[in-house]
Design a protein around this motif. Structure first.
Motif, PDB file in Angstrom:
ATOM      1  N   LEU A  37       0.849  -1.181   0.000  1.00  0.00           N
ATOM      2  CA  LEU A  37       0.000   0.000   0.000  1.00  0.00           C
ATOM      3  C   LEU A  37       0.886   1.233   0.000  1.00  0.00           C
ATOM      4  N   GLY A  38       0.657   2.133  -0.952  1.00  0.00           N
ATOM      5  CA  GLY A  38       1.437   3.359  -0.974  1.00  0.00           C
ATOM      6  C   GLY A  38       1.453   4.011  -2.335  1.00  0.00           C
ATOM      7  N   SER A  39       2.308   5.034  -2.454  1.00  0.00           N
ATOM      8  CA  SER A  39       2.399   5.773  -3.704  1.00  0.00           C
ATOM      9  C   SER A  39       3.845   6.133  -4.003  1.00  0.00           C
ATOM     10  N   LEU A  40       4.064   6.507  -5.258  1.00  0.00           N
ATOM     11  CA  LEU A  40       5.389   6.877  -5.739  1.00  0.00           C
ATOM     12  C   LEU A  40       5.395   8.351  -6.141  1.00  0.00           C
ATOM     13  N   VAL A  41       6.559   8.981  -6.089  1.00  0.00           N
ATOM     14  CA  VAL A  41       6.696  10.349  -6.591  1.00  0.00           C
ATOM     15  C   VAL A  41       6.383  10.334  -8.084  1.00  0.00           C
ATOM     16  N   ASP A  42       7.131   9.544  -8.827  1.00  0.00           N
ATOM     17  CA  ASP A  42       6.936   9.246 -10.251  1.00  0.00           C
ATOM     18  C   ASP A  42       7.129   7.742 -10.391  1.00  0.00           C
ATOM     19  N   ALA A  43       6.733   7.190 -11.508  1.00  0.00           N
ATOM     20  CA  ALA A  43       6.934   5.762 -11.735  1.00  0.00           C
ATOM     21  C   ALA A  43       7.638   5.541 -13.065  1.00  0.00           C
ATOM     22  N   CYS A  44       8.370   4.450 -13.142  1.00  0.00           N
ATOM     23  CA  CYS A  44       9.009   4.037 -14.388  1.00  0.00           C
ATOM     24  C   CYS A  44       8.804   2.534 -14.522  1.00  0.00           C
ATOM     25  N   MET A  45       8.139   2.162 -15.630  1.00  0.00           N
ATOM     26  CA  MET A  45       7.807   0.761 -15.856  1.00  0.00           C
ATOM     27  C   MET A  45       8.337   0.320 -17.213  1.00  0.00           C
ATOM     28  N   GLY A  46       8.689  -0.943 -17.286  1.00  0.00           N
ATOM     29  CA  GLY A  46       9.134  -1.501 -18.551  1.00  0.00           C
ATOM     30  C   GLY A  46       7.946  -1.781 -19.454  1.00  0.00           C
ATOM     31  N   THR A  47       8.195  -1.763 -20.766  1.00  0.00           N
ATOM     32  CA  THR A  47       7.148  -2.056 -21.740  1.00  0.00           C
ATOM     33  C   THR A  47       7.466  -3.362 -22.454  1.00  0.00           C
ATOM     34  N   ILE A  48       6.503  -3.874 -23.171  1.00  0.00           N
ATOM     35  CA  ILE A  48       6.655  -5.152 -23.857  1.00  0.00           C
ATOM     36  C   ILE A  48       7.739  -5.117 -24.935  1.00  0.00           C
ATOM     37  N   ASP A  49       8.015  -3.931 -25.481  1.00  0.00           N
ATOM     38  CA  ASP A  49       9.042  -3.813 -26.524  1.00  0.00           C
ATOM     39  C   ASP A  49      10.425  -3.463 -25.958  1.00  0.00           C
ATOM     40  N   GLY A  50      10.592  -3.581 -24.638  1.00  0.00           N
ATOM     41  CA  GLY A  50      11.893  -3.354 -24.017  1.00  0.00           C
ATOM     42  C   GLY A  50      12.227  -1.908 -23.712  1.00  0.00           C
ATOM     43  N   LYS A  51      11.280  -1.009 -23.888  1.00  0.00           N
ATOM     44  CA  LYS A  51      11.505   0.400 -23.586  1.00  0.00           C
ATOM     45  C   LYS A  51      10.988   0.710 -22.184  1.00  0.00           C
ATOM     46  N   TYR A  52      11.015   1.986 -21.821  1.00  0.00           N
ATOM     47  CA  TYR A  52      10.547   2.422 -20.513  1.00  0.00           C
ATOM     48  C   TYR A  52       9.405   3.408 -20.666  1.00  0.00           C
ATOM     49  N   MET A 106       5.373   9.188   0.044  1.00  0.00           N
ATOM     50  CA  MET A 106       5.335   9.464   1.492  1.00  0.00           C
ATOM     51  C   MET A 106       5.908   8.258   2.232  1.00  0.00           C
ATOM     52  N   THR A 107       5.124   7.221   2.367  1.00  0.00           N
ATOM     53  CA  THR A 107       5.616   5.951   2.907  1.00  0.00           C
ATOM     54  C   THR A 107       5.015   4.838   2.075  1.00  0.00           C
ATOM     55  N   PHE A 108       5.577   3.678   2.227  1.00  0.00           N
ATOM     56  CA  PHE A 108       5.091   2.518   1.493  1.00  0.00           C
ATOM     57  C   PHE A 108       5.121   1.324   2.426  1.00  0.00           C
ATOM     58  N   GLU A 109       3.999   0.671   2.572  1.00  0.00           N
ATOM     59  CA  GLU A 109       3.885  -0.503   3.437  1.00  0.00           C
ATOM     60  C   GLU A 109       3.920  -1.747   2.569  1.00  0.00           C
ATOM     61  N   VAL A 110       4.665  -2.750   3.002  1.00  0.00           N
ATOM     62  CA  VAL A 110       4.764  -3.976   2.219  1.00  0.00           C
ATOM     63  C   VAL A 110       4.789  -5.184   3.149  1.00  0.00           C
ATOM     64  N   THR A 111       4.169  -6.265   2.691  1.00  0.00           N
ATOM     65  CA  THR A 111       4.202  -7.538   3.393  1.00  0.00           C
ATOM     66  C   THR A 111       5.006  -8.522   2.552  1.00  0.00           C
ATOM     67  N   LEU A 112       6.033  -9.090   3.165  1.00  0.00           N
ATOM     68  CA  LEU A 112       6.895 -10.056   2.489  1.00  0.00           C
ATOM     69  C   LEU A 112       6.783 -11.407   3.176  1.00  0.00           C
ATOM     70  N   GLU A 113       6.710 -12.474   2.383  1.00  0.00           N
ATOM     71  CA  GLU A 113       6.705 -13.825   2.937  1.00  0.00           C
ATOM     72  C   GLU A 113       7.937 -14.570   2.436  1.00  0.00           C
ATOM     73  N   GLU A 114       8.695 -15.068   3.392  1.00  0.00           N
ATOM     74  CA  GLU A 114       9.904 -15.807   3.059  1.00  0.00           C
ATOM     75  C   GLU A 114       9.548 -17.093   2.326  1.00  0.00           C
ATOM     76  N   TRP A 115      10.327 -17.407   1.314  1.00  0.00           N
ATOM     77  CA  TRP A 115      10.146 -18.635   0.561  1.00  0.00           C
ATOM     78  C   TRP A 115      11.362 -19.506   0.828  1.00  0.00           C
ATOM     79  N   LEU A 116      11.108 -20.733   1.269  1.00  0.00           N
ATOM     80  CA  LEU A 116      12.174 -21.690   1.554  1.00  0.00           C
ATOM     81  C   LEU A 116      12.097 -22.800   0.530  1.00  0.00           C
ATOM     82  N   PRO A 117      12.865 -22.668  -0.578  1.00  0.00           N
ATOM     83  CA  PRO A 117      12.777 -23.677  -1.627  1.00  0.00           C
ATOM     84  C   PRO A 117      13.240 -25.050  -1.142  1.00  0.00           C
ATOM     85  N   ALA A 118      12.635 -26.092  -1.692  1.00  0.00           N
ATOM     86  CA  ALA A 118      13.046 -27.457  -1.344  1.00  0.00           C
ATOM     87  C   ALA A 118      14.474 -27.680  -1.795  1.00  0.00           C
TER      88      ALA A 118
END
Length: 119
Positions: A37-52, A106-118
């Motif tokens: 949950l949160g927001s960014l000042v600006d965002a930069c995302m990749g596109t399908i053609d390899g651009k930004y 401002m702030t960004f809240e995140v929930t992370l779950e550890e993954w323990l691969p076999a």
């Protein structure tokens, strides 16, 4: 699955690098993003053609976020995060977040779950 961590990423810290840093702090070598949950000042995302795609803020809202963090052969952690964002006019965009180019507003809240691969 392993432990769960609830954490906050501070303003102006990068989203992708912040998630990697949180995993390092928690001792997670591999993890899944389970919520955010949160927001960014600006965002930069990749596109399908390899651009930004630059999405101008201020306050680009993160509508959804999914992803994982994996430890490489050299021991470094790398987060791969994909999501949907909305700009201040309500336009919606989606794709992978580009590391280093997505500062937290401002702030960004995140929930992370550890993954323990076999083994």
């Amino acid at each position: 699955m392993g432990r769960v961590a609830y954490a906050r990423i501070a303003p102006n810290e990068d989203l992708v690098q912040g998630v990697e840093k949180l995993c390092l702090a928690e001792g997670f070598r591999n993890a899944f993003v389970r919520g955010a949950l949160g927001s960014l000042v600006d965002a930069c995302m990749g596109t399908i053609d390899g651009k930004y795609l630059q999405i101008q803020g201020p306050a680009v809202e993160i509508v959804s976020l999914a992803g994982e963090v994996r430890q490489g052969d050299d021991g470094s952690l790398r987060a791969a995060l994909t999501g949907v964002v909305a700009d201040p006019e309500g336009n919606v965009y989606g794709g992978p977040f580009v590391a280093g180019l997505n500062p937290i507003c401002m702030t960004f809240e995140v929930t992370l779950e550890e993954w323990l691969p076999a083994k």
